[in-house]
Design a protein around this motif. Structure first.
Motif, PDB file in Angstrom:
ATOM      1  N   ILE A  31      21.045  -8.562 -59.907  1.00 38.16           N
ATOM      2  CA  ILE A  31      20.504  -9.434 -60.958  1.00 38.16           C
ATOM      3  C   ILE A  31      20.755 -10.897 -60.605  1.00 38.16           C
ATOM      4  N   LYS A  32      21.919 -11.186 -60.068  1.00 37.85           N
ATOM      5  CA  LYS A  32      22.236 -12.550 -59.653  1.00 37.85           C
ATOM      6  C   LYS A  32      21.242 -13.035 -58.600  1.00 37.85           C
ATOM      7  N   ALA A  33      20.921 -12.162 -57.637  1.00 41.22           N
ATOM      8  CA  ALA A  33      19.936 -12.526 -56.615  1.00 41.22           C
ATOM      9  C   ALA A  33      18.558 -12.750 -57.228  1.00 41.22           C
ATOM     10  N   ALA A  34      18.177 -11.897 -58.187  1.00 43.22           N
ATOM     11  CA  ALA A  34      16.880 -12.057 -58.857  1.00 43.22           C
ATOM     12  C   ALA A  34      16.819 -13.355 -59.654  1.00 43.22           C
ATOM     13  N   LEU A  35      17.942 -13.741 -60.276  1.00 42.89           N
ATOM     14  CA  LEU A  35      17.997 -15.002 -61.015  1.00 42.89           C
ATOM     15  C   LEU A  35      17.774 -16.183 -60.072  1.00 42.89           C
ATOM     16  N   GLN A  36      18.398 -16.137 -58.908  1.00 38.89           N
ATOM     17  CA  GLN A  36      18.294 -17.242 -57.965  1.00 38.89           C
ATOM     18  C   GLN A  36      16.904 -17.359 -57.369  1.00 38.89           C
ATOM     19  N   GLU A  37      16.225 -16.218 -57.208  1.00 36.25           N
ATOM     20  CA  GLU A  37      14.921 -16.215 -56.558  1.00 36.25           C
ATOM     21  C   GLU A  37      13.760 -16.091 -57.540  1.00 36.25           C
ATOM     22  N   SER A  38      14.071 -16.045 -58.851  1.00 37.27           N
ATOM     23  CA  SER A  38      13.042 -15.883 -59.894  1.00 37.27           C
ATOM     24  C   SER A  38      12.146 -14.678 -59.595  1.00 37.27           C
ATOM     25  N   LYS A  39      12.774 -13.522 -59.357  1.00 39.96           N
ATOM     26  CA  LYS A  39      12.030 -12.309 -59.079  1.00 39.96           C
ATOM     27  C   LYS A  39      12.165 -11.329 -60.237  1.00 39.96           C
ATOM     28  N   LEU A  40      11.110 -10.544 -60.418  1.00 44.88           N
ATOM     29  CA  LEU A  40      11.094  -9.564 -61.500  1.00 44.88           C
ATOM     30  C   LEU A  40      12.059  -8.416 -61.216  1.00 44.88           C
ATOM     31  N   LEU A  41      12.581  -7.842 -62.302  1.00 51.27           N
ATOM     32  CA  LEU A  41      13.419  -6.653 -62.229  1.00 51.27           C
ATOM     33  C   LEU A  41      12.701  -5.494 -62.905  1.00 51.27           C
ATOM     34  N   SER A  42      12.830  -4.312 -62.336  1.00 45.89           N
ATOM     35  CA  SER A  42      12.319  -3.103 -62.995  1.00 45.89           C
ATOM     36  C   SER A  42      13.450  -2.100 -63.089  1.00 45.89           C
ATOM     37  N   PHE A  43      13.497  -1.366 -64.203  1.00 45.82           N
ATOM     38  CA  PHE A  43      14.560  -0.380 -64.403  1.00 45.82           C
ATOM     39  C   PHE A  43      14.187   0.534 -65.553  1.00 45.82           C
ATOM     40  N   GLU A  44      14.945   1.616 -65.667  1.00 49.63           N
ATOM     41  CA  GLU A  44      14.829   2.501 -66.820  1.00 49.63           C
ATOM     42  C   GLU A  44      15.983   2.174 -67.759  1.00 49.63           C
ATOM     43  N   MET A  90      21.376   0.834 -67.970  1.00 47.01           N
ATOM     44  CA  MET A  90      20.276   0.719 -67.020  1.00 47.01           C
ATOM     45  C   MET A  90      20.443   1.715 -65.883  1.00 47.01           C
ATOM     46  N   SER A  91      19.322   2.149 -65.328  1.00 43.17           N
ATOM     47  CA  SER A  91      19.344   3.009 -64.138  1.00 43.17           C
ATOM     48  C   SER A  91      18.118   2.685 -63.295  1.00 43.17           C
ATOM     49  N   ASN A  92      18.185   3.081 -62.021  1.00 44.10           N
ATOM     50  CA  ASN A  92      17.077   2.839 -61.088  1.00 44.10           C
ATOM     51  C   ASN A  92      16.638   1.377 -61.084  1.00 44.10           C
ATOM     52  N   LEU A  93      17.614   0.489 -61.017  1.00 45.34           N
ATOM     53  CA  LEU A  93      17.315  -0.941 -61.013  1.00 45.34           C
ATOM     54  C   LEU A  93      16.770  -1.359 -59.648  1.00 45.34           C
ATOM     55  N   HIS A  94      15.660  -2.121 -59.669  1.00 47.54           N
ATOM     56  CA  HIS A  94      15.064  -2.632 -58.438  1.00 47.54           C
ATOM     57  C   HIS A  94      14.642  -4.085 -58.647  1.00 47.54           C
ATOM     58  N   MET A  95      14.847  -4.892 -57.622  1.00 50.72           N
ATOM     59  CA  MET A  95      14.328  -6.259 -57.626  1.00 50.72           C
ATOM     60  C   MET A  95      12.971  -6.247 -56.943  1.00 50.72           C
ATOM     61  N   GLN A  96      11.938  -6.678 -57.662  1.00 50.60           N
ATOM     62  CA  GLN A  96      10.583  -6.663 -57.132  1.00 50.60           C
ATOM     63  C   GLN A  96      10.343  -7.857 -56.206  1.00 50.60           C
ATOM     64  N   GLU A  97       9.332  -7.742 -55.371  1.00 51.59           N
ATOM     65  CA  GLU A  97       8.937  -8.869 -54.517  1.00 51.59           C
ATOM     66  C   GLU A  97       8.204  -9.938 -55.320  1.00 51.59           C
ATOM     67  N   GLU A  98       7.609  -9.512 -56.431  1.00 49.74           N
ATOM     68  CA  GLU A  98       6.837 -10.455 -57.253  1.00 49.74           C
ATOM     69  C   GLU A  98       7.764 -11.469 -57.927  1.00 49.74           C
ATOM     70  N   THR A  99       7.399 -12.736 -57.839  1.00 46.10           N
ATOM     71  CA  THR A  99       8.151 -13.800 -58.508  1.00 46.10           C
ATOM     72  C   THR A  99       7.462 -14.179 -59.810  1.00 46.10           C
ATOM     73  N   PHE A 100       8.178 -14.930 -60.644  1.00 47.60           N
ATOM     74  CA  PHE A 100       7.607 -15.378 -61.913  1.00 47.60           C
ATOM     75  C   PHE A 100       7.925 -16.858 -62.119  1.00 47.60           C
ATOM     76  N   THR A 101       7.113 -17.496 -62.934  1.00 45.74           N
ATOM     77  CA  THR A 101       7.350 -18.891 -63.298  1.00 45.74           C
ATOM     78  C   THR A 101       8.224 -18.915 -64.538  1.00 45.74           C
ATOM     79  N   PRO A 102       9.437 -19.458 -64.437  1.00 47.81           N
ATOM     80  CA  PRO A 102      10.343 -19.445 -65.601  1.00 47.81           C
ATOM     81  C   PRO A 102       9.702 -20.111 -66.820  1.00 47.81           C
TER      82      PRO A 102
END
Length: 310
Positions: free
Chosen positions: A142-155, A200-212
């Motif tokens: 999650i920390k990496a996703a925050l720094q790179e503004s990338k989407l997270l997917s999980f159950e 949370m389970s099956n957490l993945h950081m997506q390649e897709e970025t988002f505009t904050p």
């Protein structure tokens, strides 16, 4: 991480003659508005940073000012080391190692032993005794996703075991009452949500970025709300569970009842969570009043017993 960022910004300003707000924002992957707030914090700490406008402008430390190892007091360095060391228990990464190294470079040799002693007087370990082994790995992702503004997917497992798939724009990693959460915009619900990592389970950081997008930080202080919702009930406990009960109320709420028991004024809300707290004390706790809560406890105990009768 603000402490890491502030220390790094000071080092950059000492190394460079001048640097722009946007360049700093790009470097630390935050907004220019955050950089301006950080510069204000550095100024308040006593390091005079001035802003130069126009072409070639930016921030610089006033030329007549020099930072030496005596700038940070023993208390300052102890607090910085304490905070960074505590976070390193849970949040692994090169940036923490680098920040610790930078802070330690300010420690004069003649004060090293005293600073180390004070830094070790309080130890905060954020890693759990037991439980979900994914928490540390999830926090790092999650920390990496925050720094790179990338989407997270999980159950996600919500109330009553409802399981749903979520896609979230992460905005903040939160530690509250020994539990980790991520605050983000849920594209499944089209609203901001606070997600607990242990659910949370099956957490993945997506390649897709988002505009904050603009967002408000989650409300984490419910003390005032809880005070209006809670009532006081009277329970009788055995001394063997006193340490457990003290997690929910103060010692002043206890009155001795013979040599082995206490009468406790216990804060309570009539919902499953609080009833389960009382059940966690097992047969070492009895609800005395009010009578309708005592009756509800009896009903729930009967339902539990019925499960084992068949």
């Amino acid at each position: 991480m603000k402490v890491d960022r502030l220390v790094s910004m000071i080092m950059i300003l000492l190394d460079k003659k001048r640097i722009g707000a946007q360049e700093l924002a790009n470097l630390f992957e935050v907004s220019p508005r955050t950089i301006y707030r950080d510069i204000d914090a550095i100024n308040m700490a006593g390091i005079p940073v001035r802003s130069i406008s126009g072409v070639g402008g930016g921030f610089e430390i006033m030329q007549e000012y020099k930072v030496d190892k005596k700038f940070f007091s023993t208390a300052d360095l102890s607090v910085l080391l304490m905070g960074l060391s505590s976070l390193s228990n849970m949040m692994r990464g090169d940036e923490l190692v680098h920040a610790l190294a930078k802070v330690k470079s300010f420690i004069p040799a003649d004060r090293a032993k005293d600073i180390e002693l004070k830094a070790n007087q309080i130890y905060v370990d954020l890693s759990p005794w037991m439980g979900n082994g994914n928490i540390q790995a999830y926090a790092g992702m999650i920390k990496a996703a925050l720094q790179e503004s990338k989407l997270l997917s999980f159950e996600y497992v919500a109330h009553h075991g409802n399981r749903t798939a979520r896609t979230v724009e992460p905005y903040q990693l939160v530690l509250k009452s020994s539990h980790w959460y991520v605050q983000g915009y849920c594209r499944t619900r089209n609203d901001f949500r606070l997600f607990r990592l242990s659910r949370m389970s099956n957490l993945h950081m997506q390649e897709e970025t988002f505009t904050p997008r603009d967002y408000q930080k989650p409300t984490l202080d419910f003390a005032g709300i809880l005070e209006t919702m809670q009532t006081r009930i009277k329970i009788r406990i055995h001394k063997s569970v006193m340490d457990m009960v003290l997690d929910f109320c103060a010692y002043e709420d206890f009155s001795p009842d013979g040599d082995e028991h206490y009468i406790v004024s216990f804060p309570f809300i009539e919902n499953d969570y609080y009833y389960n707290i009382l059940f966690s004390f097992g047969d070492k706790c009895e609800c005395l009043e009010p009578l309708h809560i005592r009756a509800e406890m009896k009903r729930r105990i009967h339902d539990i017993a019925a499960i084992y009768e068949s």
